[in-house]
Design an enzyme around this catalytic site. Structure first.
Site, PDB file in Angstrom:
ATOM      1  N   ARG A   6     -48.725   3.860  34.105  1.00 19.79           N
ATOM      2  CA  ARG A   6     -47.516   3.854  34.984  1.00 19.79           C
ATOM      3  C   ARG A   6     -48.096   4.435  36.191  1.00 19.79           C
ATOM      4  NH1 ARG A   6     -45.145   4.166  29.873  1.00 19.79           N
ATOM      5  NH2 ARG A   6     -44.146   2.500  29.386  1.00 19.79           N
ATOM      6  N   HIS A  59     -47.062  -2.412  40.542  1.00 16.86           N
ATOM      7  CA  HIS A  59     -46.929  -2.149  38.970  1.00 16.86           C
ATOM      8  C   HIS A  59     -47.588  -3.698  38.414  1.00 16.86           C
ATOM      9  CE1 HIS A  59     -44.947  -0.646  35.558  1.00 16.86           C
ATOM     10  NE2 HIS A  59     -44.513  -1.946  35.032  1.00 16.86           N
ATOM     11  N   ARG A  84     -50.686  -2.795  36.112  1.00 19.78           N
ATOM     12  CA  ARG A  84     -50.306  -2.625  34.720  1.00 19.78           C
ATOM     13  C   ARG A  84     -50.105  -3.823  34.097  1.00 19.78           C
ATOM     14  NH1 ARG A  84     -48.374   1.046  31.019  1.00 19.78           N
ATOM     15  NH2 ARG A  84     -46.364   0.376  29.852  1.00 19.78           N
ATOM     16  N   HIS A 137     -46.012   0.988  24.673  1.00 21.31           N
ATOM     17  CA  HIS A 137     -44.737   0.216  24.412  1.00 21.31           C
ATOM     18  C   HIS A 137     -44.246   0.993  23.188  1.00 21.31           C
ATOM     19  CE1 HIS A 137     -45.446  -3.209  27.041  1.00 21.31           C
ATOM     20  NE2 HIS A 137     -44.741  -2.194  27.930  1.00 21.31           N
TER      21      HIS A 137
END
Length: 299
Positions: free
Chosen positions: A150, A245, A248, A271
């Site tokens: 991120r 983003h 990613r 995650h």
């Protein structure tokens, strides 16, 4: 309890900080979500958390959708309030959790957008400027695409987090969880050039260990990284609605398209739940379907 208690909210925030180890960013959202809920319930004539029933929770959820909140935003608010009332129930400040049985509206899966490999090449070409900032930008882009981290995680990287011998990066993610992510030769070369030729020049008289620096030698913030990436995207002349983003998303999608297994991608992305990673399988299936329809002679 005669009114919505500030003490209950304060205790919940303290619980999120100490027991759940949530980031300040997440905590700020939770606090605002609770404040918004209190305003709504007060307007309905309720005076305390213990007065809230399932029908009130359903009414609030309906109001969220009537205000046309994005499904993800509504889901976050519902999740926050479910956790909040679960905490109050544990502390015996309410007799039931009115959000325990609230079900969100089911909608079609919103597929994450990603860059195709050809588009990534255009991005790399757009930041191939041989200047100091050009070399920094290339190292930044290479690392983000190589690791899928991120933007906020990238801003916190320090020199000690990069292992050049094993080409791995120590990433401090959400909830202060740490993970190791490998990176490839392109990112390795770009990072070494940046550190050996550029970083000390940018650092000047500043004293800190952050990896990526701004033009004044200070740490490059998440906002600064997004600004740089948006400039690179603009210079690459890519069209459509594009945001940083997507790097990613591209990282995950390209790995799965080339045969990586789901559990590995989950670990690389950081995650907590596999369901967060599984959305990318829908992207890869759609990619396969479009490829088939475009190229099979009898599609």
């Amino acid at each position: 309890m005669k009114e919505f208690s500030d003490e209950s909210v304060y205790c919940f925030i303290e619980y999120l900080q100490i027991e759940k180890n949530y980031s300040q960013y997440t905590i700020d959202f939770y606090r605002k979500d609770i404040d918004d809920f209190i305003l709504f319930m007060t307007a309905q004539g309720l005076e305390a958390f213990m007065d809230v029933e399932y029908s009130d929770a359903r009414l609030y959820v309906t109001d969220l959708y009537n205000q046309q909140y994005a499904r993800s935003s509504a889901a976050r608010k519902i999740s926050c309030l479910r956790s909040f009332f679960k905490f109050l129930l544990r502390e015996e400040k309410v007799k039931e959790n009115p959000f325990a049985l609230v079900i969100q509206r089911k909608e079609g899966i919103k597929l994450p957008k990603f860059f195709y490999v050809e588009e990534m090449e255009l991005l790399f070409e757009a930041c191939s400027n041989p200047t100091s900032l050009g070399k920094r930008n290339l190292a930044l882009l290479e690392l983000l695409y190589a690791t899928g981290i991120r933007v906020s995680e990238c801003a916190n990287i320090q020199l000690k987090d990069v292992d050049f011998d094993f080409a791995t990066l120590l990433v401090k993610g959400k909830g202060r969880k740490e993970r190791y992510v490998p990176f490839g030769s392109f990112a390795l070369d770009a990072l070494q050039i940046y550190i050996n030729e550029v970083r000390q020049h940018l650092l000047g008289t500043n004293q800190h260990q952050y990896l990526f620096l701004n033009s004044r030698g200070g740490p490059l913030t998440a906002r600064g990284i997004r600004y740089i990436l948006n400039k690179i995207i603009a210079e690459a002349s890519l069209t459509g609605k594009i945001h940083p983003h997507m790097l990613r998303h591209s990282f995950a999608t390209h790995l799965l398209n080339n045969g990586a297994d789901m559990r590995t991608v989950q670990e690389l992305l950081g995650h907590a739940h596999l369901s967060s990673t599984q959305v990318y399988t829908h992207v890869t299936k759609e990619h396969l379907r479009k490829t088939y329809m475009n190229f099979h002679p009898r599609a």
